[in-house]
Enzyme design. Structure first.
Site, PDB file in Angstrom:
ATOM      1  NE  ARG A 126      -4.408  -1.433   0.992  1.00 23.44           N
ATOM      2  CZ  ARG A 126      -5.506  -1.682   1.648  1.00 23.44           C
ATOM      3  NH1 ARG A 126      -5.487  -1.783   2.939  1.00 23.44           N
ATOM      4  NH2 ARG A 126      -6.648  -1.809   1.000  1.00 23.44           N
ATOM      5  CD  GLN A 131      -2.862   5.888  -3.524  1.00 20.12           C
ATOM      6  OE1 GLN A 131      -2.890   6.717  -4.424  1.00 20.12           O
ATOM      7  NE2 GLN A 131      -2.968   6.225  -2.260  1.00 20.12           N
ATOM      8  CG  ASP A 134      -4.960  -1.213  -2.724  1.00 20.88           C
ATOM      9  OD1 ASP A 134      -5.416  -2.348  -2.481  1.00 20.88           O
ATOM     10  OD2 ASP A 134      -4.813  -0.341  -1.853  1.00 20.88           O
ATOM     11  CB  SER A 137      -8.193   0.214  -2.146  1.00 17.19           C
ATOM     12  OG  SER A 137      -7.334   0.311  -1.045  1.00 17.19           O
ATOM     13  CE1 TYR A 233      -4.322  -3.281   5.594  1.00 16.36           C
ATOM     14  CE2 TYR A 233      -1.937  -3.184   5.475  1.00 16.36           C
ATOM     15  CZ  TYR A 233      -3.159  -3.346   4.858  1.00 16.36           C
ATOM     16  OH  TYR A 233      -3.214  -3.553   3.515  1.00 16.36           O
TER      17      TYR A 233
HETATM   18  P1  NAD Z   1      -8.874  -3.415   6.927  1.00 18.53           P
HETATM   19  O1  NAD Z   1      -9.839  -3.930   5.929  1.00 18.53           O
HETATM   20  O2  NAD Z   1      -7.709  -4.255   7.304  1.00 18.53           O
HETATM   21  O3  NAD Z   1      -9.668  -3.071   8.279  1.00 18.53           O
HETATM   22  C1  NAD Z   1     -10.835  -2.275   8.263  1.00 18.53           C
HETATM   23  C2  NAD Z   1     -10.827  -1.329   9.442  1.00 18.53           C
HETATM   24  O4  NAD Z   1     -11.111  -2.026  10.648  1.00 18.53           O
HETATM   25  C3  NAD Z   1      -9.500  -0.595   9.672  1.00 18.53           C
HETATM   26  O5  NAD Z   1      -9.722   0.799   9.566  1.00 18.53           O
HETATM   27  C4  NAD Z   1      -9.113  -1.009  11.083  1.00 18.53           C
HETATM   28  O6  NAD Z   1      -8.456   0.025  11.799  1.00 18.53           O
HETATM   29  C5  NAD Z   1     -10.455  -1.327  11.692  1.00 18.53           C
HETATM   30  N1  NAD Z   1     -10.417  -2.146  12.927  1.00 18.53           N
HETATM   31  C6  NAD Z   1      -9.640  -3.220  13.222  1.00 18.53           C
HETATM   32  N2  NAD Z   1      -9.894  -3.652  14.480  1.00 18.53           N
HETATM   33  C7  NAD Z   1     -10.872  -2.854  14.981  1.00 18.53           C
HETATM   34  C8  NAD Z   1     -11.559  -2.799  16.220  1.00 18.53           C
HETATM   35  N3  NAD Z   1     -11.295  -3.652  17.222  1.00 18.53           N
HETATM   36  N4  NAD Z   1     -12.484  -1.834  16.406  1.00 18.53           N
HETATM   37  C9  NAD Z   1     -12.757  -0.950  15.407  1.00 18.53           C
HETATM   38  N5  NAD Z   1     -12.141  -0.943  14.224  1.00 18.53           N
HETATM   39  C10 NAD Z   1     -11.208  -1.885  13.999  1.00 18.53           C
HETATM   40  O7  NAD Z   1      -8.317  -1.986   6.517  1.00 18.53           O
HETATM   41  P2  NAD Z   1      -8.323  -1.274   5.099  1.00 18.53           P
HETATM   42  O8  NAD Z   1      -9.646  -0.735   4.811  1.00 18.53           O
HETATM   43  O9  NAD Z   1      -7.724  -2.202   4.126  1.00 18.53           O
HETATM   44  O10 NAD Z   1      -7.346  -0.024   5.362  1.00 18.53           O
HETATM   45  C11 NAD Z   1      -6.282  -0.070   6.294  1.00 18.53           C
HETATM   46  C12 NAD Z   1      -5.414   1.159   6.195  1.00 18.53           C
HETATM   47  O11 NAD Z   1      -4.705   1.192   4.972  1.00 18.53           O
HETATM   48  C13 NAD Z   1      -6.135   2.468   6.272  1.00 18.53           C
HETATM   49  O12 NAD Z   1      -5.302   3.331   7.021  1.00 18.53           O
HETATM   50  C14 NAD Z   1      -6.183   2.954   4.873  1.00 18.53           C
HETATM   51  O13 NAD Z   1      -6.295   4.368   4.788  1.00 18.53           O
HETATM   52  C15 NAD Z   1      -4.844   2.486   4.414  1.00 18.53           C
HETATM   53  N6  NAD Z   1      -4.771   2.381   2.949  1.00 18.53           N
HETATM   54  C16 NAD Z   1      -3.678   2.934   2.328  1.00 18.53           C
HETATM   55  C17 NAD Z   1      -3.579   2.862   0.953  1.00 18.53           C
HETATM   56  C18 NAD Z   1      -2.404   3.448   0.229  1.00 18.53           C
HETATM   57  O14 NAD Z   1      -1.707   4.255   0.757  1.00 18.53           O
HETATM   58  N7  NAD Z   1      -2.186   3.032  -0.988  1.00 18.53           N
HETATM   59  C19 NAD Z   1      -4.553   2.194   0.231  1.00 18.53           C
HETATM   60  C20 NAD Z   1      -5.629   1.636   0.912  1.00 18.53           C
HETATM   61  C21 NAD Z   1      -5.710   1.729   2.288  1.00 18.53           C
END
Ligand code: NAD
Length: 390
Positions: A126, A131, A134, A137, A233
């Site tokens: 990520r 991006q 991905d 996402s 994460y």
């Molecule tokens: P994910 O699918 O792994 O998890 C979904 C969400 O659940 C996350 O926000 C996590 O913090 C939350 N979570 C986990 N345990 C929890 C709990 N006990 N209570 C409440 N919430 C809880 O995550 P995702 O959607 O794949 O994204 C993870 C991170 O990656 C984010 O910060 C996102 O902004 C980032 N991201 C970055 C890029 C990039 O830079 N290219 C692309 C996509 C996502």
């Protein structure tokens, strides 16, 4: 180089790895494109559309003569199709798709035995320059949207406030648990439908993003400063943390008409945020959509792949929401996989690039071995002295 798209056969899977619009750019780059007969039909794309963009339509058997096979699901993620197809794969063939490498390392070992170079799109790092590759996402974003629509149609109320001659209807209260990619889209969709939206995430950094969408961030009195990993994460917390979290969330959940659960920890079982007891305290007619169902569920009462009614609360446990919106999820997936493929081609494919971060992070098997360190660890194999990449 010959590139072929397989027709997905996993139950309920309607997506396709390439859409007609992605064919011409690949041909322009010097690739030959083959599409299995009817591969795009379930996603809304006919063989004729692919043909008119310059692709050749082939049988299932002929797909396996390509140098590179593009899939949505392969290895363990392809289910029974993997059993049948892996015997047709040839040494040094390149296979790209979603393959659940950390959840099912056994299928990766089988892929290694076939001698293929298997690339897992879930493992795309990520980082900014990746991006557009991905898939997590692109697919989670649309799944978050769809989850809210499922909740809205199961709810015996409407989402927006409405003032009519027959009286005023209050807006529904929607709570989103986990505000990553899927959660943020669920918040935006519920807002657009007029609901009163609040959200909670264990990562404090998310608060601002939730508020910028016009939703309320639920603050819980919990120590969360160490809840985020360097990769952005959530980290797994200890059981005492989750017990306290459930205690504090109980009242907010009981007060919600809809709860959309999206909380995940990479490579682990989903954390339990809603117990059966908490469900029993919700108003009858309330709805929970548990997007974490396939990974064990955020709600204790979720039945994976089913919609059930528990203590008057409808609990939806979808396992493949992106497949329900296959035209658009395929369009985005196709963009992800073509960008990834062109990146590999620019770095020397069909030779496997050895000096590139994106390739290194996504290559699961090569030259008869599992080469990805985390997948080797999951498979119970010792680290490779030196990752073999020629
Ligand atoms: P994910 O699918 O792994 O998890 C979904 C969400 O659940 C996350 O926000 C996590 O913090 C939350 N979570 C986990 N345990 C929890 C709990 N006990 N209570 C409440 N919430 C809880 O995550 P995702 O959607 O794949 O994204 C993870 C991170 O990656 C984010 O910060 C996102 O902004 C980032 N991201 C970055 C890029 C990039 O830079 N290219 C692309 C996509 C996502």
């Amino acid at each position: 180089m010959k590139v072929a798209v397989i027709k997905e056969s996993f139950p309920g899977e309607r997506r396709v790895a390439l859409v007609p619009a992605s064919v011409k750019p690949l041909i322009k780059s010097g690739l030959e494109v083959f599409i299995e007969e009817s591969a795009g039909v379930a996603a809304g794309f006919s063989d004729e559309q692919y043909r008119s963009e310059g692709a050749t339509i082939v049988s299932h058997g002929d797909v396996f003569s390509a140098d590179c096979i593009l899939t949505v699901r392969t290895a363990a993620a392809a289910g029974e199709a993997w059993e049948a197809d892996r015997n047709r794969l040839k040494s040094n063939q390149v296979v790209i798709g979603i393959c659940d490498p950390l959840g099912s390392p056994e299928a990766c070992a089988e892929a290694a035995e076939c001698g293929i170079a298997l690339f897992s799109l879930e493992l795309v790092p990520r980082i900014t320059r990746a991006q557009s590759m991905d898939v997590l996402s692109s697919q989670a974003n649309i799944a978050g949207y769809k989850a809210v629509l499922l909740a809205a149609s199961a709810l015996p109320r409407i989402l927006p406030m409405m003032t009519t001659a027959a009286g005023t209807v209050k807006p529904a209260k929607v709570l989103v648990l986990g505000a990553g990619v899927a959660g943020l889209q669920a918040i935006a969709t519920a807002k657009r439908l007029g609901a009163q939206v609040s959200a909670y995430d264990v990562r404090p950094a998310v608060k601002e993003q939730v508020q910028s969408l016009g939703a309320k961030f639920v603050e819980l009195d919990l120590e969360t400063s160490s809840s985020e990993s360097a990769g952005g994460y959530a980290k797994a917390m200890d059981e005492a943390f989750y017990t306290k979290q459930r205690e504090l969330l109980g009242k907010v959940i009981a007060d919600s008409d809809v709860v959309i659960c999206t909380a995940l920890i990479p490579g682990q079982k989903a954390p339990t945020l809603v117990t059966s007891e908490m469900v029993s305290q919700m108003k009858p007619g309330s709805v929970i959509v548990d997007m974490a169902a396939e990974r064990g569920g955020n709600c204790e009462a979720t039945s994976c792949g089913e919609t059930t009614c528990v203590d008057g609360v409808t609990i939806v446990g979808p396992t493949n929401l992106p497949a329900d919106v296959a035209t658009h999820t395929s369009q985005l997936y196709a963009r992800n996989i073509t960008t990834f493929l062109m990146h590999l081609v620019d770095h020397g494919l069909p030779q496997i690039p050895s000096d590139d971060e994106i390739c290194r992070e996504t290559l699961v098997t090569h030259n008869g071995q599992i080469v990805h360190p985390k997948v080797r660890e999951r498979a119970g194999l010792p680290p490779l002295e030196q990752t073999v990449q020629e």
